[in-house]
Enzyme design. Structure first.
Site, PDB file in Angstrom:
ATOM      1  N   GLY A 231       3.044   3.300   5.674  1.00 45.03           N
ATOM      2  CA  GLY A 231       2.561   1.932   5.857  1.00 45.03           C
ATOM      3  C   GLY A 231       3.642   0.923   5.499  1.00 45.03           C
TER       4      GLY A 231
ATOM      5  N   ARG B 157       4.456   7.110  10.899  1.00 42.27           N
ATOM      6  CA  ARG B 157       3.945   8.334  10.288  1.00 42.27           C
ATOM      7  C   ARG B 157       4.422   9.468  11.184  1.00 42.27           C
ATOM      8  NH1 ARG B 157      -0.277   4.661   8.230  1.00 42.27           N
ATOM      9  NH2 ARG B 157       0.122   4.801   6.012  1.00 42.27           N
TER      10      ARG B 157
ATOM     11  N   ASP C 241       3.102   6.786  -1.223  1.00 40.75           N
ATOM     12  CA  ASP C 241       2.854   8.104  -1.808  1.00 40.75           C
ATOM     13  C   ASP C 241       3.286   9.254  -0.889  1.00 40.75           C
ATOM     14  OD1 ASP C 241       1.970   9.725  -3.773  1.00 40.75           O
ATOM     15  OD2 ASP C 241      -0.136   9.701  -3.137  1.00 40.75           O
TER      16      ASP C 241
ATOM     17  N   THR D 181       4.502  -0.085  -1.267  1.00 44.88           N
ATOM     18  CA  THR D 181       3.124   0.032  -0.762  1.00 44.88           C
ATOM     19  C   THR D 181       2.293  -1.071  -1.376  1.00 44.88           C
ATOM     20  OG1 THR D 181       1.076   1.285  -0.897  1.00 44.88           O
ATOM     21  CG2 THR D 181       2.699   1.791  -2.577  1.00 44.88           C
TER      22      THR D 181
ATOM     23  N   ASP E 261      -0.718  -0.899  -1.907  1.00 46.54           N
ATOM     24  CA  ASP E 261      -1.873  -0.304  -2.586  1.00 46.54           C
ATOM     25  C   ASP E 261      -1.717  -0.239  -4.119  1.00 46.54           C
ATOM     26  OD1 ASP E 261      -2.848   0.093  -0.035  1.00 46.54           O
ATOM     27  OD2 ASP E 261      -2.017   2.112   0.110  1.00 46.54           O
TER      28      ASP E 261
ATOM     29  N   ASP F 271      -0.812   2.217  -5.762  1.00 51.69           N
ATOM     30  CA  ASP F 271      -1.459   3.472  -6.172  1.00 51.69           C
ATOM     31  C   ASP F 271      -0.445   4.486  -6.712  1.00 51.69           C
ATOM     32  OD1 ASP F 271      -0.211   3.824  -3.730  1.00 51.69           O
ATOM     33  OD2 ASP F 271      -1.819   5.018  -2.842  1.00 51.69           O
TER      34      ASP F 271
ATOM     35  N   ARG G 142      -6.287   1.995  -0.292  1.00 51.10           N
ATOM     36  CA  ARG G 142      -6.542   3.447  -0.232  1.00 51.10           C
ATOM     37  C   ARG G 142      -7.480   3.866  -1.367  1.00 51.10           C
ATOM     38  NH1 ARG G 142      -1.639   7.199   1.842  1.00 51.10           N
ATOM     39  NH2 ARG G 142      -1.200   6.102   3.737  1.00 51.10           N
TER      40      ARG G 142
END
Ligand code: ADP
Length: 381
Positions: A16, A110, A141, A164, A166, A168, A210
Site C-alpha cells: 500500500g 502487490r 508489514d 504504512t 496503518d 501496525d 487493517r
C-alpha cells in the site's frame, strides 16, 4: 554512473502506498549522490518490477548487456516516463519537486509471485549481476516480510523502511505516512462535524488501519471524536453495540447534540457481517434509538467509509522529516563495511536500525492502552 562498477543501491516501494514515500526517495537519492557518491537504481512497481526485469534476463548474457545499456541510456525522468523500463537510474532532477507529493513516483504494487522462493532467487541473481550492493525496501508489514526473506536468502544487504498509514508495525513508534493520515482523518472529522452539529446527528466514520486500531485511535485523540471503536478488544456482539448506543444516548441526555464515532476497518462482529462496519453500526444504533419509549427516537445515524481518501494527500512536514532521518540511517548502515541487515525504526524518538523480525515494543502496547483511556476520559459527557 557510466558503468556498473559503482555498485548502485536498489530501492523499491511495495504494498500500500503511503505519504512520505516520495520524500524518502528524494532524500535517499540525494544523500546517495551528494554525500556518498553512490548511484541509486529505482525499481518500478515494487517486487513486481524486480520480477519482470529478472524475467527479461532468462535467455542469457546478451539480455544482461541490453538491460545495462538501457539503464544507462535512459536515466532519470525519461526512464520514469518510459513505462516499460523496470529499473531506472535516479538522478537529481528525477526526484525534484516530489517532496510532499502523496503516493510514489516509482509506483508500488502487490506481487503474489514474490512469495515463491524460485522467483525471488531469479530477482536476486539479477541484482547481483548488476553489481547492486544493497537493496532498500519501503513498505508495510507484508513488504518487510518479503525483505526479510531476501535478507535470509540472498547474501545482499537488505534495509527495510516502514511506510504504512496503518501504524501496525509494533517494532517502531511511527511509520512513514501515519502522521499525514491522522491529519487527513482530523480534516475529515472536521467536515463531518459541521453536518452532525447542524442536523443533531450521529456520524459513524470507518477508518483504515487493517487489523490495527491505531489510526482510528490517534485520529480520535486529535479530532475529539466522541467515540472510537477498535479491533483490539475483540469482536462486537449485538449486546456490545447496544451498550455503545446507550453510551451515545447517555451523552445526548446530558446535553450533547451530536456524536462522531470512528470505527476501525479491522473491527469484527460476532456473528460475522459482510457489510462495512459503519453500516452495521448505523443499523444497530438506529434500531436502539428507535426502540419503543426511546427519548431520542428521531436521532439519525449516517455512515461513511473514508477508504483511500486517507492514503493520499500531501505528506506533512513531520513525515518528510522522518523520511530524511530514515534515509540517513539507511545510508549509514549501507556505507558501513560491517553493515547489518535491518529496518529503520523510531524508538524513544530516536531513529535506529532494528533486526528483521524484532518483537513488538512493550511501550507500544502501553501507549495503546493510554490512548484508549485518554479517548474515553476526554470525550465523556
Ligand atoms: P504491505 O507491505 O502494505 O503490508 P502486502 O501485505 O500486500 O502490503 O505486501 C506487499 C508485497 O510484499 C506482496 O504483494 C508480496 O510481493 C510481498 N510479500 C508479502 N509477504 C511476503 C512473504 N511472506 N514472502 C515474500 N514476499 C512477501
Amino acid at each position: 554512473m557510466t558503468d556498473f562498477s559503482d555498485q548502485p543501491v536498489a530501492i523499491l516501494m511495495s504494498g500500500g502506498d503511503a505519504p512520505g514515500m516520495n520524500a524518502f526517495l528524494r532524500a535517499f537519492v540525494r544523500l546517495g549522490l551528494n554525500r556518498h557518491g553512490v548511484p541509486v537504481l529505482g525499481v518500478r512497481d515494487g517486487y513486481r518490477g524486480l520480477v519482470r526485469a529478472s524475467r527479461g534476463l532468462e535467455s542469457g548474457a546478451e539480455e544482461l548487456v541490453n538491460l545495462k545499456q538501457e539503464i544507462l541510456r535512459i536515466p532519470g525522468q525519461q526512464g520514469l516516463i518510459n513505462g516499460r523500463q523496470h529499473l531506472i537510474l535516479m538522478d537529481h532532477a528525477s526526484v525534484s519537486g516530489i517532496m510532499g507529493k502523496g503516493g510514489t513516483i516509482l509506483g508500488s504494487a502487490r506481487c503474489l509471485e514474490f512469495h515463491e522462493p524460485g522467483v525471488r532467487a531469479k530477482a536476486v541473481e539479477m541484482l547481483k549481476q548488476l553489481g547492486v550492493r544493497a537493496i532498500v525496501v519501503v513498505g508495510g508489514d507484508g513488504s518487510l516480510t518479503g525483505a526479510n526473506r531476501l535478507a535470509e536468502e540472498s547474501g545482499l544487504q537488505v534495509i527495510g523502511v516502514p511506510a504504512t498509514i496503518d501504524n501496525d508495525l509494533q517494532f517502531t513508534e511511527m511509520a512513514l505516512g501515519v502522521d499525514t493520515a491522522v491529519h487527513t482523518l482530523v480534516w475529515a472529522v472536521d467536515h463531518f462535524i459541521d453536518t452532525a452539529r447542524s442536523h443533531r446527528r450521529v456520524m459513524v466514520l470507518e477508518t483504515m488501519g487493517r487489523a490495527s486500531g491505531d489510526l482510528a485511535r490517534m485520529g480520535a485523540l486529535a479530532s475529539g471524536a466522541e467515540m472510537v471503536i477498535t479491533p483490539e478488544p475483540g469482536p462486537l456482539t449485538d449486546e456490545k453495540m447496544e451498550e455503545l448506543a446507550a453510551r451515545i444516548e447517555g451523552g445526548m441526555t446530558r446535553g450533547r447534540a451530536h456524536a462522531i464515532v470512528l470505527v476501525a476497518e479491522g473491527v469484527n462482529f460476532d456473528p460475522p457481517q459482510a457489510r462495512n462496519r459503519a453500516y452495521v453500526l448505523m443499523d444497530a444504533f438506529q434500531k436502539y434509538f428507535q426502540r419503543p419509549g426511546s427519548p431520542f427516537s428521531d436521532l439519525e445515524v449516517r455512515p461513511s467509509v473514508l477508504g483511500h481518501l486517507q492514503r493520499g494527500g500531501h505528506a506533512t512536514p513531520q513525515d518528510c522529516i522522518l523520511a530524511a532521518r530514515f534515509a540517513e540511517r539507511a545510508w549509514k548502515e549501507i556505507m558501513n563495511p560491517e553493515g547489518a541487515n535491518g529496518i529503520t525504526a523510531v524508538r524513544q524518538a530516536q531513529v535506529e536500525l532494528v533486526p528483521f523480525g524484532s518483537p513488538p515494543m512493550p511501550e507500544r502496547t502501553a501507549f495503546t492502552a493510554e490512548m484508549d483511556a485518554l479517548n474515553r476520559d476526554l470525550s465523556h459527557w
